[in-house]
Each structure stands twice: as C-alpha cells, then as structure tokens.
Design a protein around this motif. Structure first.
Motif, PDB file in Angstrom:
ATOM      1  N   HIS A 149      34.814  41.753  30.777  1.00 35.90           N
ATOM      2  CA  HIS A 149      33.265  41.446  30.358  1.00 35.90           C
ATOM      3  C   HIS A 149      32.610  42.707  29.609  1.00 35.90           C
ATOM      4  O   HIS A 149      32.818  43.744  30.086  1.00 35.90           O
ATOM      5  CB  HIS A 149      32.436  41.167  31.730  1.00 35.90           C
ATOM      6  N   VAL A 150      32.266  42.478  28.370  1.00 38.33           N
ATOM      7  CA  VAL A 150      31.865  43.363  27.512  1.00 38.33           C
ATOM      8  C   VAL A 150      30.181  43.350  27.479  1.00 38.33           C
ATOM      9  O   VAL A 150      29.804  42.451  27.194  1.00 38.33           O
ATOM     10  CB  VAL A 150      32.407  43.423  25.942  1.00 38.33           C
ATOM     11  N   ALA A 151      29.661  44.166  28.212  1.00 36.21           N
ATOM     12  CA  ALA A 151      28.066  44.078  28.317  1.00 36.21           C
ATOM     13  C   ALA A 151      27.714  44.441  29.583  1.00 36.21           C
ATOM     14  O   ALA A 151      28.635  44.799  30.427  1.00 36.21           O
ATOM     15  CB  ALA A 151      27.323  42.737  28.046  1.00 36.21           C
ATOM     16  N   VAL A 152      26.530  44.528  30.012  1.00 38.69           N
ATOM     17  CA  VAL A 152      25.894  44.847  31.310  1.00 38.69           C
ATOM     18  C   VAL A 152      26.397  43.616  32.240  1.00 38.69           C
ATOM     19  O   VAL A 152      26.398  42.654  31.896  1.00 38.69           O
ATOM     20  CB  VAL A 152      24.272  44.894  31.238  1.00 38.69           C
ATOM     21  N   LEU A 153      26.927  44.215  33.489  1.00 36.88           N
ATOM     22  CA  LEU A 153      27.415  43.477  34.579  1.00 36.88           C
ATOM     23  C   LEU A 153      26.096  43.377  35.651  1.00 36.88           C
ATOM     24  O   LEU A 153      26.076  44.118  36.356  1.00 36.88           O
ATOM     25  CB  LEU A 153      28.568  43.990  35.238  1.00 36.88           C
ATOM     26  N   ASP A 154      25.351  42.334  35.396  1.00 35.99           N
ATOM     27  CA  ASP A 154      24.072  42.067  36.249  1.00 35.99           C
ATOM     28  C   ASP A 154      24.523  41.035  37.205  1.00 35.99           C
ATOM     29  O   ASP A 154      25.509  40.353  37.304  1.00 35.99           O
ATOM     30  CB  ASP A 154      22.666  41.881  35.705  1.00 35.99           C
ATOM     31  N   GLU A 155      23.530  40.676  38.093  1.00 37.76           N
ATOM     32  CA  GLU A 155      23.545  39.808  39.001  1.00 37.76           C
ATOM     33  C   GLU A 155      24.108  38.483  38.482  1.00 37.76           C
ATOM     34  O   GLU A 155      24.845  37.468  39.174  1.00 37.76           O
ATOM     35  CB  GLU A 155      22.303  39.835  39.816  1.00 37.76           C
ATOM     36  N   GLU A 156      23.401  37.911  37.434  1.00 35.30           N
ATOM     37  CA  GLU A 156      23.753  36.570  36.812  1.00 35.30           C
ATOM     38  C   GLU A 156      25.080  36.413  36.407  1.00 35.30           C
ATOM     39  O   GLU A 156      25.725  35.419  36.525  1.00 35.30           O
ATOM     40  CB  GLU A 156      22.636  36.356  35.641  1.00 35.30           C
ATOM     41  N   VAL A 157      25.581  37.754  35.616  1.00 33.12           N
ATOM     42  CA  VAL A 157      27.120  37.705  35.171  1.00 33.12           C
ATOM     43  C   VAL A 157      27.878  37.855  36.497  1.00 33.12           C
ATOM     44  O   VAL A 157      28.968  37.054  36.591  1.00 33.12           O
ATOM     45  CB  VAL A 157      27.244  39.173  34.140  1.00 33.12           C
ATOM     46  N   TRP A 158      27.580  38.520  37.393  1.00 36.97           N
ATOM     47  CA  TRP A 158      28.478  38.502  38.628  1.00 36.97           C
ATOM     48  C   TRP A 158      28.709  37.145  39.131  1.00 36.97           C
ATOM     49  O   TRP A 158      29.862  36.851  39.495  1.00 36.97           O
ATOM     50  CB  TRP A 158      27.997  39.406  39.631  1.00 36.97           C
ATOM     51  N   ILE A 159      27.505  36.401  39.299  1.00 34.47           N
ATOM     52  CA  ILE A 159      27.662  35.130  40.071  1.00 34.47           C
ATOM     53  C   ILE A 159      28.339  34.181  39.120  1.00 34.47           C
ATOM     54  O   ILE A 159      29.032  33.305  39.807  1.00 34.47           O
ATOM     55  CB  ILE A 159      26.199  34.465  40.173  1.00 34.47           C
ATOM     56  N   ASN A 160      27.927  34.061  37.835  1.00 38.16           N
ATOM     57  CA  ASN A 160      28.240  33.056  37.016  1.00 38.16           C
ATOM     58  C   ASN A 160      29.962  33.354  36.530  1.00 38.16           C
ATOM     59  O   ASN A 160      30.660  32.257  36.302  1.00 38.16           O
ATOM     60  CB  ASN A 160      27.692  33.041  35.816  1.00 38.16           C
ATOM     61  N   ASP A 161      30.177  34.619  36.455  1.00 40.84           N
ATOM     62  CA  ASP A 161      31.458  34.824  35.793  1.00 40.84           C
ATOM     63  C   ASP A 161      32.616  35.481  36.767  1.00 40.84           C
ATOM     64  O   ASP A 161      33.685  35.138  36.645  1.00 40.84           O
ATOM     65  CB  ASP A 161      31.347  35.856  34.716  1.00 40.84           C
ATOM     66  N   PHE A 162      32.277  36.504  37.384  1.00 38.58           N
ATOM     67  CA  PHE A 162      33.089  37.285  38.266  1.00 38.58           C
ATOM     68  C   PHE A 162      33.405  36.388  39.788  1.00 38.58           C
ATOM     69  O   PHE A 162      34.578  36.356  39.950  1.00 38.58           O
ATOM     70  CB  PHE A 162      32.675  38.579  38.605  1.00 38.58           C
ATOM     71  N   VAL A 163      32.669  35.952  40.335  1.00 40.05           N
ATOM     72  CA  VAL A 163      32.545  35.343  41.488  1.00 40.05           C
ATOM     73  C   VAL A 163      33.672  34.128  41.309  1.00 40.05           C
ATOM     74  O   VAL A 163      34.419  34.072  42.175  1.00 40.05           O
ATOM     75  CB  VAL A 163      31.260  34.713  42.372  1.00 40.05           C
ATOM     76  N   PRO A 164      33.537  33.266  40.417  1.00 41.54           N
ATOM     77  CA  PRO A 164      34.599  32.165  40.377  1.00 41.54           C
ATOM     78  C   PRO A 164      35.731  32.721  40.036  1.00 41.54           C
ATOM     79  O   PRO A 164      36.885  32.086  40.311  1.00 41.54           O
ATOM     80  CB  PRO A 164      33.882  31.326  39.260  1.00 41.54           C
ATOM     81  N   ALA A 165      35.867  33.654  39.213  1.00 42.97           N
ATOM     82  CA  ALA A 165      37.224  34.222  38.724  1.00 42.97           C
ATOM     83  C   ALA A 165      37.852  35.002  40.052  1.00 42.97           C
ATOM     84  O   ALA A 165      39.091  34.804  40.317  1.00 42.97           O
ATOM     85  CB  ALA A 165      37.116  35.180  37.504  1.00 42.97           C
ATOM     86  N   ILE A 166      37.215  35.651  40.693  1.00 42.90           N
ATOM     87  CA  ILE A 166      37.614  36.266  42.092  1.00 42.90           C
ATOM     88  C   ILE A 166      38.281  35.191  42.981  1.00 42.90           C
ATOM     89  O   ILE A 166      39.305  35.161  43.673  1.00 42.90           O
ATOM     90  CB  ILE A 166      36.540  37.089  42.819  1.00 42.90           C
ATOM     91  N   ALA A 167      37.253  33.987  43.118  1.00 43.71           N
ATOM     92  CA  ALA A 167      37.700  32.731  43.822  1.00 43.71           C
ATOM     93  C   ALA A 167      38.995  32.161  43.409  1.00 43.71           C
ATOM     94  O   ALA A 167      39.951  31.876  44.279  1.00 43.71           O
ATOM     95  CB  ALA A 167      36.713  31.884  44.052  1.00 43.71           C
ATOM     96  N   GLU A 168      39.335  32.253  42.166  1.00 40.17           N
ATOM     97  CA  GLU A 168      40.448  31.676  41.713  1.00 40.17           C
ATOM     98  C   GLU A 168      41.467  32.416  41.725  1.00 40.17           C
ATOM     99  O   GLU A 168      42.669  32.161  42.360  1.00 40.17           O
ATOM    100  CB  GLU A 168      40.213  31.423  40.072  1.00 40.17           C
ATOM    101  N   LEU A 169      41.436  33.770  41.825  1.00 39.77           N
ATOM    102  CA  LEU A 169      42.388  34.574  41.965  1.00 39.77           C
ATOM    103  C   LEU A 169      42.960  34.721  43.562  1.00 39.77           C
ATOM    104  O   LEU A 169      44.137  34.623  43.976  1.00 39.77           O
ATOM    105  CB  LEU A 169      42.159  36.153  41.664  1.00 39.77           C
ATOM    106  N   LYS A 170      42.261  34.532  44.305  1.00 34.02           N
ATOM    107  CA  LYS A 170      42.218  34.542  45.745  1.00 34.02           C
ATOM    108  C   LYS A 170      42.827  33.201  46.209  1.00 34.02           C
ATOM    109  O   LYS A 170      43.940  33.244  47.171  1.00 34.02           O
ATOM    110  CB  LYS A 170      40.874  34.514  46.755  1.00 34.02           C
ATOM    111  N   ALA A 171      42.573  32.322  45.703  1.00 32.28           N
ATOM    112  CA  ALA A 171      43.072  30.680  45.941  1.00 32.28           C
ATOM    113  C   ALA A 171      44.677  31.012  45.370  1.00 32.28           C
ATOM    114  O   ALA A 171      45.514  30.169  46.040  1.00 32.28           O
ATOM    115  CB  ALA A 171      42.463  29.842  45.090  1.00 32.28           C
ATOM    116  N   VAL A 172      44.766  31.624  44.214  1.00 28.76           N
ATOM    117  CA  VAL A 172      46.381  31.745  43.646  1.00 28.76           C
ATOM    118  C   VAL A 172      47.215  32.385  44.555  1.00 28.76           C
ATOM    119  O   VAL A 172      48.118  32.078  44.651  1.00 28.76           O
ATOM    120  CB  VAL A 172      46.387  32.071  42.247  1.00 28.76           C
ATOM    121  N   SER A 173      46.565  33.698  45.141  1.00 28.30           N
ATOM    122  CA  SER A 173      47.412  34.428  45.870  1.00 28.30           C
ATOM    123  C   SER A 173      47.561  33.953  47.198  1.00 28.30           C
ATOM    124  O   SER A 173      48.712  34.041  47.981  1.00 28.30           O
ATOM    125  CB  SER A 173      46.721  35.712  45.968  1.00 28.30           C
TER     126      SER A 173
END
Length: 175
Positions: A149-173
């Motif tokens: 992610h290139v730009a500010v990591l704010d709460e909206e970006v955290w919820i919309n971009d990072f949380v789903p990506a982390i959930a996907e990584l955890k599901a794969v692992s």
C-alpha cells in the motif's frame, strides 16, 4: 497516402493518452508481490544489528516512514493502535532519515515498531522498490511480501484492504 500519416499518429497518441487516464494513480505495481523479502543486514535506529532472521515468524506489517514525512504522522495513530492492541507486529523502515531526528520523532509520538531498520542510504528501500514514505507492506509468516500500500495507512484502508488480505492469508495457512 502521406497525408494520412499525421492523422494516424495523432489517433494512436490520443488512444495511448486515453488509456493512461483510465489507470489508477494509487496503484503502483511491485515486482516483489509473492516474492520473499530482500535479504538485508542493517542496524536499527537504536544501533542494534538486524537481518531477515529477526523478522517476525508470523504475518506482519513492514512500514516505511521518516521523521520528515507529514503523512507518516497522519497514519501513526493507526500503527500505534495496531501495536498496542497486539493485532499484528509492525516493523519499521526509517527511510533516508537522520538517526537523531527519527529517535526524537518516536520518543515524541510513540513507537509502534517491534524494531525500526535504519535505512539512511535507502538500500533496503531500493530493494523493495520504495517510491517514498509512507508505504506499508503485508508480509506473511514465511517472509513473502503479499500486499503493498502506497499512501497513508488509516483506519479505512486498514479495514478495507489489510483486514481482508490478512484473513485470506490466515485461511490459506490453515489449509
């Protein structure tokens, strides 16, 4: 026939420019997605030696920051919250900064980082393809970069971009 060459060149130029306008300026591709973190052996801003071996053996954030970076100050509360709540480890890369200014900045604003790599020359930043601060990478437990992610990591970006990506990584692992 020679009269049509400028018209054809103009049409091609218009088509190329029109396609360029349809691109997302926030999306900066990285050749390191799905590739391991570049090898490094550097020191932290406190002077301790660190390398890839010291990276967390779990999903973590790698945040590029600098004391000179106003957007880094904007994203700092989100990083502090993540660190305080223990949601995910955060490793910093202090990018092209002065050591004493970086230490003062963290002392004043709080330190969300497990450790912060001191990259005064920008060597690690170059290896990562950093455009500037702030940038945040999501790295999996195997040290593979999964998201950038290139730009500010704010709460909206955290919820919309990072949380789903982390959930996907955890599901794969877990499979």
């Amino acid at each position: 026939m020679l009269l049509f060459i400028p018209v054809v060149v103009f049409a091609v130029l218009v088509l190329v420019l029109w396609l360029g306008l349809s691109l997302n300026p926030q999306e900066l591709p990285s050749v390191l997605i799905d590739k391991p973190m570049p090898a490094f052996a550097m020191s932290t801003i406190e002077g301790e030696e660190v390398s890839n071996i010291d990276l967390p053996e779990q999903i973590f954030l790698l945040n590029v920051w600098g004391s000179y970076c106003l957007p880094c100050l904007v994203e700092h509360p989100t990083l502090m919250r993540l660190s305080e709540e223990g949601e995910i480890p955060v490793v910093g890369i202090n990018y092209k900064d002065q050591d004493d200014l970086a230490q003062d900045w963290l002392q004043t604003n709080g330190n969300p980082f497990a450790f912060s790599i001191y990259d005064m020359q920008g060597r690690l930043g170059i290896d990562l393809g950093v455009y500037g601060a702030p940038e945040t990478y999501l790295v999996d437990a195997d040290g593979v970069i999964r998201y950038r992610h290139v730009a500010v990591l704010d709460e909206e970006v955290w919820i919309n971009d990072f949380v789903p990506a982390i959930a996907e990584l955890k599901a794969v692992s877990e499979q």
